[in-house]
Design a protein around this motif. Structure first.
Motif, PDB file in Angstrom:
ATOM      1  N   GLY A  56     -19.804  -9.299  -1.788  1.00 20.79           N
ATOM      2  CA  GLY A  56     -18.696 -10.236  -1.696  1.00 20.79           C
ATOM      3  C   GLY A  56     -18.198 -10.553  -0.309  1.00 20.79           C
ATOM      4  O   GLY A  56     -17.047 -10.963  -0.142  1.00 20.79           O
ATOM      5  N   ILE A  57     -19.042 -10.394   0.729  1.00 19.77           N
ATOM      6  CA  ILE A  57     -18.599 -10.741   2.081  1.00 19.77           C
ATOM      7  C   ILE A  57     -19.500 -11.815   2.701  1.00 19.77           C
ATOM      8  O   ILE A  57     -19.613 -11.913   3.910  1.00 19.77           O
ATOM      9  CB  ILE A  57     -18.492  -9.514   3.004  1.00 19.77           C
ATOM     10  N   GLY A  58     -20.104 -12.619   1.838  1.00 18.53           N
ATOM     11  CA  GLY A  58     -20.965 -13.706   2.314  1.00 18.53           C
ATOM     12  C   GLY A  58     -20.191 -14.994   2.566  1.00 18.53           C
ATOM     13  O   GLY A  58     -18.957 -14.993   2.655  1.00 18.53           O
ATOM     14  N   PRO A  59     -20.882 -16.137   2.625  1.00 14.84           N
ATOM     15  CA  PRO A  59     -20.252 -17.402   3.035  1.00 14.84           C
ATOM     16  C   PRO A  59     -19.767 -18.289   1.882  1.00 14.84           C
ATOM     17  O   PRO A  59     -19.223 -19.358   2.127  1.00 14.84           O
ATOM     18  CB  PRO A  59     -21.389 -18.102   3.784  1.00 14.84           C
ATOM     19  N   THR A  60     -19.976 -17.871   0.626  1.00 12.20           N
ATOM     20  CA  THR A  60     -19.679 -18.781  -0.483  1.00 12.20           C
ATOM     21  C   THR A  60     -18.285 -18.552  -1.067  1.00 12.20           C
ATOM     22  O   THR A  60     -17.609 -17.567  -0.760  1.00 12.20           O
ATOM     23  CB  THR A  60     -20.731 -18.625  -1.598  1.00 12.20           C
ATOM     24  N   HIS A  61     -17.884 -19.458  -1.958  1.00 10.08           N
ATOM     25  CA  HIS A  61     -16.524 -19.452  -2.501  1.00 10.08           C
ATOM     26  C   HIS A  61     -16.197 -18.179  -3.283  1.00 10.08           C
ATOM     27  O   HIS A  61     -15.036 -17.779  -3.376  1.00 10.08           O
ATOM     28  CB  HIS A  61     -16.336 -20.662  -3.426  1.00 10.08           C
ATOM     29  N   ASP A  62     -17.221 -17.556  -3.887  1.00 10.80           N
ATOM     30  CA  ASP A  62     -16.959 -16.363  -4.685  1.00 10.80           C
ATOM     31  C   ASP A  62     -17.056 -15.081  -3.870  1.00 10.80           C
ATOM     32  O   ASP A  62     -16.957 -13.980  -4.423  1.00 10.80           O
ATOM     33  CB  ASP A  62     -17.912 -16.300  -5.888  1.00 10.80           C
ATOM     34  N   THR A 105     -14.252 -10.515  -1.223  1.00  5.55           N
ATOM     35  CA  THR A 105     -13.951  -9.110  -0.965  1.00  5.55           C
ATOM     36  C   THR A 105     -13.046  -8.920   0.250  1.00  5.55           C
ATOM     37  O   THR A 105     -12.116  -8.105   0.212  1.00  5.55           O
ATOM     38  CB  THR A 105     -15.247  -8.305  -0.794  1.00  5.55           C
ATOM     39  N   ALA A 106     -13.287  -9.646   1.334  1.00  2.52           N
ATOM     40  CA  ALA A 106     -12.459  -9.479   2.535  1.00  2.52           C
ATOM     41  C   ALA A 106     -10.999  -9.778   2.222  1.00  2.52           C
ATOM     42  O   ALA A 106     -10.087  -9.048   2.647  1.00  2.52           O
ATOM     43  CB  ALA A 106     -12.977 -10.367   3.660  1.00  2.52           C
ATOM     44  N   ALA A 164      -9.594  -9.566  -0.705  1.00  3.51           N
ATOM     45  CA  ALA A 164      -9.090  -8.534  -1.607  1.00  3.51           C
ATOM     46  C   ALA A 164      -8.748  -7.248  -0.855  1.00  3.51           C
ATOM     47  O   ALA A 164      -7.740  -6.596  -1.152  1.00  3.51           O
ATOM     48  CB  ALA A 164     -10.125  -8.254  -2.698  1.00  3.51           C
ATOM     49  N   ILE A 165      -9.560  -6.881   0.119  1.00  2.82           N
ATOM     50  CA  ILE A 165      -9.268  -5.676   0.904  1.00  2.82           C
ATOM     51  C   ILE A 165      -7.972  -5.876   1.695  1.00  2.82           C
ATOM     52  O   ILE A 165      -7.121  -4.981   1.765  1.00  2.82           O
ATOM     53  CB  ILE A 165     -10.430  -5.352   1.860  1.00  2.82           C
ATOM     54  N   ALA A 166      -7.806  -7.052   2.281  1.00  2.00           N
ATOM     55  CA  ALA A 166      -6.567  -7.340   3.005  1.00  2.00           C
ATOM     56  C   ALA A 166      -5.363  -7.225   2.079  1.00  2.00           C
ATOM     57  O   ALA A 166      -4.328  -6.642   2.437  1.00  2.00           O
ATOM     58  CB  ALA A 166      -6.641  -8.735   3.628  1.00  2.00           C
ATOM     59  N   ALA A 167      -5.497  -7.768   0.866  1.00  2.00           N
ATOM     60  CA  ALA A 167      -4.398  -7.694  -0.097  1.00  2.00           C
ATOM     61  C   ALA A 167      -4.123  -6.251  -0.501  1.00  2.00           C
ATOM     62  O   ALA A 167      -2.961  -5.847  -0.667  1.00  2.00           O
ATOM     63  CB  ALA A 167      -4.733  -8.534  -1.326  1.00  2.00           C
ATOM     64  N   ALA A 168      -5.177  -5.450  -0.666  1.00  9.32           N
ATOM     65  CA  ALA A 168      -4.998  -4.053  -1.055  1.00  9.32           C
ATOM     66  C   ALA A 168      -4.223  -3.272   0.001  1.00  9.32           C
ATOM     67  O   ALA A 168      -3.420  -2.391  -0.326  1.00  9.32           O
ATOM     68  CB  ALA A 168      -6.363  -3.399  -1.297  1.00  9.32           C
ATOM     69  N   PHE A 169      -4.433  -3.600   1.262  1.00 10.32           N
ATOM     70  CA  PHE A 169      -3.747  -2.910   2.358  1.00 10.32           C
ATOM     71  C   PHE A 169      -2.459  -3.618   2.783  1.00 10.32           C
ATOM     72  O   PHE A 169      -1.760  -3.134   3.678  1.00 10.32           O
ATOM     73  CB  PHE A 169      -4.686  -2.764   3.552  1.00 10.32           C
ATOM     74  N   MET A 180     -17.610 -15.515   7.364  1.00 10.15           N
ATOM     75  CA  MET A 180     -18.105 -14.146   7.445  1.00 10.15           C
ATOM     76  C   MET A 180     -17.569 -13.410   8.664  1.00 10.15           C
ATOM     77  O   MET A 180     -17.810 -12.200   8.819  1.00 10.15           O
ATOM     78  CB  MET A 180     -19.632 -14.143   7.436  1.00 10.15           C
ATOM     79  N   ALA A 181     -16.851 -14.091   9.541  1.00 18.23           N
ATOM     80  CA  ALA A 181     -16.198 -13.453  10.692  1.00 18.23           C
ATOM     81  C   ALA A 181     -14.762 -13.058  10.366  1.00 18.23           C
ATOM     82  O   ALA A 181     -14.075 -12.484  11.211  1.00 18.23           O
ATOM     83  CB  ALA A 181     -16.217 -14.388  11.900  1.00 18.23           C
ATOM     84  N   ARG A 182     -14.302 -13.368   9.146  1.00 17.13           N
ATOM     85  CA  ARG A 182     -12.934 -13.032   8.734  1.00 17.13           C
ATOM     86  C   ARG A 182     -12.872 -11.592   8.254  1.00 17.13           C
ATOM     87  O   ARG A 182     -13.648 -11.180   7.388  1.00 17.13           O
ATOM     88  CB  ARG A 182     -12.465 -13.961   7.622  1.00 17.13           C
ATOM     89  N   VAL A 183     -11.941 -10.823   8.799  1.00 17.76           N
ATOM     90  CA  VAL A 183     -11.747  -9.440   8.360  1.00 17.76           C
ATOM     91  C   VAL A 183     -10.247  -9.178   8.263  1.00 17.76           C
ATOM     92  O   VAL A 183      -9.436  -9.876   8.889  1.00 17.76           O
ATOM     93  CB  VAL A 183     -12.397  -8.431   9.331  1.00 17.76           C
ATOM     94  N   PRO A 184      -9.853  -8.186   7.494  1.00 19.04           N
ATOM     95  CA  PRO A 184      -8.429  -7.842   7.416  1.00 19.04           C
ATOM     96  C   PRO A 184      -7.872  -7.489   8.796  1.00 19.04           C
ATOM     97  O   PRO A 184      -8.561  -6.857   9.612  1.00 19.04           O
ATOM     98  CB  PRO A 184      -8.418  -6.632   6.476  1.00 19.04           C
ATOM     99  N   ASP A 185      -6.657  -7.903   9.055  1.00 20.15           N
ATOM    100  CA  ASP A 185      -6.035  -7.606  10.345  1.00 20.15           C
ATOM    101  C   ASP A 185      -5.988  -6.096  10.566  1.00 20.15           C
ATOM    102  O   ASP A 185      -5.589  -5.330   9.691  1.00 20.15           O
ATOM    103  CB  ASP A 185      -4.621  -8.186  10.391  1.00 20.15           C
TER     104      ASP A 185
END
Length: 253
Positions: free
Chosen positions: A73-79, A82-83, A85-90, A122-127
């Motif tokens: 779930g960390i690829g380039p498509t709409h589905d 994961t990134a 969701a991880i940000a939201a979890a933290f 794909m360069a987007r990650v949780p802060d």
């Protein structure tokens, strides 16, 4: 640094896993990578591409285990959510990581390929997350607290583990021995096997039958322990048990 027992969980993310279209091997390779480090995988969950499900699973697992490894779930498509969701979890924001953006832009330029908006995703990650190197395709994974987020493609996930390994707190290494008896039957050895297991609390003993046909079947008796001397004592008992039933076993370390 050595800890008595760091633990891990694996969270497999993707509708394709639950539908059966894709066969997972990431659990196996993550567990095999962690075992020599003394970090047993204690739980695995599989969730769909639904943010609320991913968030709930991440929060439950990261509170329970030393480390959590997510795949997919960390690829380039709409589905590929994961990134987010991880940000939201933290409870943090998400944005393009400058190092990831720079490295990916250079990689696509070298391939003479357009660095499109989907690829930039794909360069987007949780802060606050730190990057996990991806030597295969360039798009990084990332670490947020005790959660490591890897790609779903097994070759890429396995390569990412090499950057994660030095970050982990290791534990006591679990040694293993397998006493494999062709022709053994669980019903014949169950009582004695239970007695051996009960008498050796420092050793975990399991029984795993196989059947590949009338002439190729039996039971593998697997013992695991951090105590090498206790493990050897159990190994001798398992060999004796097999031989008492008229079967000379094969021994696998």
């Amino acid at each position: 640094m050595t800890s008595p027992r760091p633990t891990a969980a694996v969270l497999l993310i993707g509708d394709e896993l639950l539908s059966g279209r894709t066969r997972d091997i990431n659990l196996q390779q993550i567990a095999q990578y962690l075992e020599p480090l003394g970090i047993p995988v204690m739980e695995c969950r599989t969730v769909p591409d639904i943010q609320e499900e991913i968030v709930a699973a991440v929060n439950a697992l990261r509170a329970k285990y030393t480390y959590v490894f997510t795949t997919g779930g960390i690829g380039p498509t709409h589905d590929d959510i994961t990134a987010d969701a991880i940000a939201a979890a933290f409870g943090v924001g998400i944005s393009e990581h400058p190092d990831a953006l720079r490295e990916m832009a250079a990689r696509y330029a070298a391939m003479n390929t357009e660095f499109t908006a989907p690829r930039r995703r794909m360069a987007r990650v949780p802060d606050g997350a730190s990057l996990v190197a991806n030597p295969v395709s360039g798009a990084p994974g990332f670490q947020t607290g005790n959660v490591f987020t890897l790609a779903g493609v097994p070759q890429i996930a396995r390569a990412m583990l090499e950057d994660i390994g030095p970050r982990l707190q290791t534990g006591a290494v679990v040694h293993k021995v397998t006493v494999k008896g062709k022709g053994l039957r669980e019903g014949d050895l169950a009582i004695r096997l239970g007695e051996i297991d009960a008498a050796a609390p420092a050793v975990s003993v399991g029984s795993y039958p196989w059947y590949l046909g009338p002439d190729n079947n039996g039971v593998s008796l697997v013992a695991r322990s951090v105590d090498a001397a206790a493990l050897e004592a159990v190994r001798l008992q398992l060999v004796a048990l097999s031989e008492s039933l008229g079967i000379k076993p094969e021994i696998e370390a």
